[in-house]
Design an enzyme around this catalytic site. Structure first.
Site, PDB file in Angstrom:
ATOM      1  N   LYS A  91       0.978  -1.251   0.075  1.00 33.93           N
ATOM      2  CA  LYS A  91       0.028  -0.096  -0.003  1.00 33.93           C
ATOM      3  C   LYS A  91       1.005   1.075  -0.013  1.00 33.93           C
ATOM      4  O   LYS A  91       0.709   2.399  -0.705  1.00 33.93           O
ATOM      5  CB  LYS A  91      -0.772  -0.042   1.099  1.00 33.93           C
ATOM      6  N   PHE A  94     -17.724   9.717  10.705  1.00 37.71           N
ATOM      7  CA  PHE A  94     -18.874   9.449  10.222  1.00 37.71           C
ATOM      8  C   PHE A  94     -18.930   9.287   8.566  1.00 37.71           C
ATOM      9  O   PHE A  94     -19.875   9.502   8.044  1.00 37.71           O
ATOM     10  CB  PHE A  94     -19.883  10.385  10.701  1.00 37.71           C
ATOM     11  N   LYS A 149     -34.470   4.214   2.205  1.00 36.89           N
ATOM     12  CA  LYS A 149     -34.446   3.515   0.723  1.00 36.89           C
ATOM     13  C   LYS A 149     -34.403   2.130   0.869  1.00 36.89           C
ATOM     14  O   LYS A 149     -33.432   1.572   1.455  1.00 36.89           O
ATOM     15  CB  LYS A 149     -33.235   4.076   0.031  1.00 36.89           C
ATOM     16  N   CYS A 164     -18.852  -1.349   7.669  1.00 38.45           N
ATOM     17  CA  CYS A 164     -19.338  -0.520   8.957  1.00 38.45           C
ATOM     18  C   CYS A 164     -20.617  -1.294   9.539  1.00 38.45           C
ATOM     19  O   CYS A 164     -20.727  -1.826  10.670  1.00 38.45           O
ATOM     20  CB  CYS A 164     -19.345   0.775   8.811  1.00 38.45           C
ATOM     21  N   LYS A 170     -20.718  -5.156  10.652  1.00 40.22           N
ATOM     22  CA  LYS A 170     -19.901  -5.541  11.785  1.00 40.22           C
ATOM     23  C   LYS A 170     -19.997  -4.509  12.948  1.00 40.22           C
ATOM     24  O   LYS A 170     -20.064  -4.997  14.184  1.00 40.22           O
ATOM     25  CB  LYS A 170     -18.366  -5.003  11.191  1.00 40.22           C
ATOM     26  N   ARG A 220     -17.284  -5.632   0.560  1.00 39.83           N
ATOM     27  CA  ARG A 220     -17.217  -6.250   1.690  1.00 39.83           C
ATOM     28  C   ARG A 220     -18.508  -6.141   2.253  1.00 39.83           C
ATOM     29  O   ARG A 220     -19.454  -5.132   2.240  1.00 39.83           O
ATOM     30  CB  ARG A 220     -16.444  -5.498   2.818  1.00 39.83           C
TER      31      ARG A 220
HETATM   32  C1  UDX Z   1     -21.713   3.886   7.012  1.00 38.02           C
HETATM   33  C2  UDX Z   1     -22.245   5.319   7.661  1.00 38.02           C
HETATM   34  O1  UDX Z   1     -23.211   5.872   7.020  1.00 38.02           O
HETATM   35  C3  UDX Z   1     -21.279   6.199   7.835  1.00 38.02           C
HETATM   36  O2  UDX Z   1     -21.524   7.186   8.660  1.00 38.02           O
HETATM   37  C4  UDX Z   1     -20.074   5.279   8.545  1.00 38.02           C
HETATM   38  O3  UDX Z   1     -18.932   6.270   9.107  1.00 38.02           O
HETATM   39  C5  UDX Z   1     -19.805   4.194   7.997  1.00 38.02           C
HETATM   40  O4  UDX Z   1     -20.778   3.360   7.758  1.00 38.02           O
HETATM   41  P1  UDX Z   1     -21.027   3.410   4.366  1.00 38.02           P
HETATM   42  O5  UDX Z   1     -20.932   2.061   4.956  1.00 38.02           O
HETATM   43  O6  UDX Z   1     -19.833   3.932   3.496  1.00 38.02           O
HETATM   44  O7  UDX Z   1     -21.221   4.385   5.783  1.00 38.02           O
HETATM   45  O8  UDX Z   1     -22.228   3.350   3.714  1.00 38.02           O
HETATM   46  P2  UDX Z   1     -23.880   4.152   3.656  1.00 38.02           P
HETATM   47  O9  UDX Z   1     -24.033   5.127   2.579  1.00 38.02           O
HETATM   48  O10 UDX Z   1     -24.175   4.340   5.060  1.00 38.02           O
HETATM   49  O11 UDX Z   1     -24.585   2.764   3.150  1.00 38.02           O
HETATM   50  C6  UDX Z   1     -24.658   1.412   4.007  1.00 38.02           C
HETATM   51  C7  UDX Z   1     -25.382   0.331   3.286  1.00 38.02           C
HETATM   52  O12 UDX Z   1     -26.722   0.773   3.639  1.00 38.02           O
HETATM   53  C8  UDX Z   1     -25.293   0.072   1.703  1.00 38.02           C
HETATM   54  O13 UDX Z   1     -25.346  -1.178   1.449  1.00 38.02           O
HETATM   55  C9  UDX Z   1     -26.373   0.975   1.138  1.00 38.02           C
HETATM   56  O14 UDX Z   1     -26.870   0.526   0.055  1.00 38.02           O
HETATM   57  C10 UDX Z   1     -27.473   0.686   2.500  1.00 38.02           C
HETATM   58  N1  UDX Z   1     -28.500   1.879   2.420  1.00 38.02           N
HETATM   59  C11 UDX Z   1     -28.308   2.935   2.598  1.00 38.02           C
HETATM   60  C12 UDX Z   1     -29.920   1.543   2.041  1.00 38.02           C
HETATM   61  O15 UDX Z   1     -30.078   0.208   1.829  1.00 38.02           O
HETATM   62  N2  UDX Z   1     -30.995   2.156   2.273  1.00 38.02           N
HETATM   63  C13 UDX Z   1     -30.729   3.479   2.683  1.00 38.02           C
HETATM   64  O16 UDX Z   1     -31.639   4.257   2.569  1.00 38.02           O
HETATM   65  C14 UDX Z   1     -29.159   3.961   2.842  1.00 38.02           C
END
Ligand code: UDX
Length: 437
Positions: free
Chosen positions: A37, A158, A261, A270, A273, A337
């Site tokens: 990396k 976040f 959604k 995130c 886990k 992941r």
């Molecule tokens: C998340 C948190 O949003 C973030 O604040 C934290 O620091 C890390 O975890 P991330 O994992 O990057 O971020 O993605 P996020 O946009 O939150 O979506 C997570 C999952 O939820 C995705 O699989 C997404 O498709 C799903 N999701 C999200 C839904 O199915 N419906 C929604 O309305 C929002």
């Protein structure tokens, strides 16, 4: 403030976004034990796809951002040492703090006889009590004292993948947990010097900051499992559409319109886990987390809803050509992941399907998982030809633009749209939207 030295240990999404951003303002060193990396980053290249990161990374490197694979005395003598290493879960669902412990041990070894008192800042998501009961004892091993020889702060992140730079540059809030005001103020002034706009900075103690991070992610995961339950109910009620329901309940300011959604279930590095680690932690401290268990179970089962939609429309799946469109756990990332698409491909293979996959960014990652068991197609047009069903799993822009004429090249034009991004009005195409009754 501009002369402050910053070290960031752990160059995943969180660490690298910070290094790319703070490196534009301060003297920053990024540290990661993975030599490969480091070699990639030294060339100014990213090792994962993240929009806008390359721009900030290149500018930061010009501004003096450097990388190393070693935690040395020089690294630890920085004014601010951010710990951004991964905190996975083990096979029992318990948080694995080994990265946090080994980094803390290396910091402790290099912290004796320093001229300055560094601020050690835990940005990784860690279970409540980690700063004070795990990291602090390690750092104090060589007769050094917290608040005297070093400060220990908890400053959770976040950011969302795909929007990592945006969220780093414009955080909705900055939470700083510490054991005394002076140490909190040091980090507050670093952030005040970094951001031009006034930030919403919340000052608290370490353990509250740790709880805030888990509560934040668990609440968002709860919203998704909630709306997925409503989607599964709508599915059985002709005339209903979960998006309409979400839109209207979202108008109630007590609910809010975001994170409603419905889809195939949440994935990523995130939510799965962190919900699991919080469940495990709650059980260990004597509280049965019934709600969190339900959030997790609803999410695990949601892939079956997708399978049922395919089965209802195709009957016998054996030998059928099924296209899985979208493999990353969400759009604008190549991260697979905990992606529900991976679980779906597995289930389809078990049913004897001929699985074809497409994704604008995640093809290299998915090949490492399924090797020659499935067919990889770079062209969205080609994958559809003679197929029996196309399942939209990730709401990439490319899929929103699919043309009806391309869908009509399918042997059976059946579209299962788990994100309801297509609007099809053609009687030759069977359109099935998850959550549409
Ligand atoms: C998340 C948190 O949003 C973030 O604040 C934290 O620091 C890390 O975890 P991330 O994992 O990057 O971020 O993605 P996020 O946009 O939150 O979506 C997570 C999952 O939820 C995705 O699989 C997404 O498709 C799903 N999701 C999200 C839904 O199915 N419906 C929604 O309305 C929002």
């Amino acid at each position: 403030m501009i002369n402050k030295k910053i070290a960031i240990i752990g160059l995943g999404y969180v660490g690298l976004s910070m290094a790319a951003f703070l490196g534009n303002h301060f003297k920053v060193v990024g540290v990661d034990s993975n030599k490969e990396k480091i070699r990639t980053l030294e060339k100014g290249r990213q090792y994962f796809y993240e929009p806008k990161m390359s721009y900030y990374l290149k500018r930061a490197i010009k501004n003096g951002l450097t990388f190393t694979d070693q935690i040395t005395k020089e690294i630890v003598s920085s004014d601010f040492v951010f710990i951004t290493v991964g905190t996975p879960i083990d096979k029992y669902g318990k948080i694995d703090l080994s990265n946090i412990k080994s980094v803390s041990t290396s910091i402790a070894k290099n912290m004796t006889n320093l001229k300055n008192n560094p601020s050690i800042i835990i940005k990784s998501t860690v279970i409540p009590g980690t700063a004070m009961h795990v990291v602090k004892p390690i750092l104090e091993k060589n007769d050094l004292k917290e608040s005297v020889d070093f400060d220990l702060l908890t400053n959770p992140e976040f950011l969302r993948e795909g929007l990592a730079m945006h969220d780093t540059i414009s955080p909705h809030s900055i939470v700083i947990g510490g054991s005394n005001n002076a140490s909190i103020k040091k980090l507050t002034s670093l952030y005040k010097a970094t951001y031009t706009k006034k930030q919403n900075i919340i000052e608290t103690n370490n353990i509250t900051a740790e709880v805030i991070k888990y509560a934040n992610n668990a609440f968002l995961a709860t919203k998704i499992s909630f709306i997925n339950s409503i989607a599964n109910i709508c599915q059985k009620l002709p005339g209903t559409n979960v998006d309409k329901v979400a839109e209207i309940i979202g108008m109630d300011p007590r609910i809010g319109k975001q994170f409603l959604k419905a889809g195939p279930g949440y994935g990523g590095s995130c939510f799965p886990k962190d919900v699991q680690a919080l469940i495990n932690f709650a059980n260990n401290i004597g509280y049965e987390p019934i709600l969190l268990d339900a959030v997790k179970n609803i999410n695990t089962l949601q892939v079956n809803t997708v399978m049922n939609l395919i089965k209802q429309n195709l009957k016998n799946l054996k030998g059928k050509k099924i296209c899985v469109l979208g493999l990353s756990f969400k759009e604008n990332t190549d991260d697979i992941r905990e992606s529900v698409s991976v679980k779906l491909v597995d289930l389809l293979l078990k049913q004897g399907c001929n699985v074809f996959v497409h994704d604008p960014k995640a093809m290299d990652n998915i090949q490492l998982v399924f090797k020659d068991r499935i067919t990889y197609t770079d062209s969205l047009k080609d994958i559809l030809v003679d197929s029996d069903c196309a399942v939209i799993m990730t709401p990439w822009q490319d899929y929103k633009n699919i043309k009806e004429k391309d869908l009509l090249t399918m042997r059976n034009p059946i579209i299962v749209d788990t994100r309801r991004i297509l609007h099809i009005d053609n009687e030759k195409i069977s359109y099935v939207g998850l959550g549409i009754g």
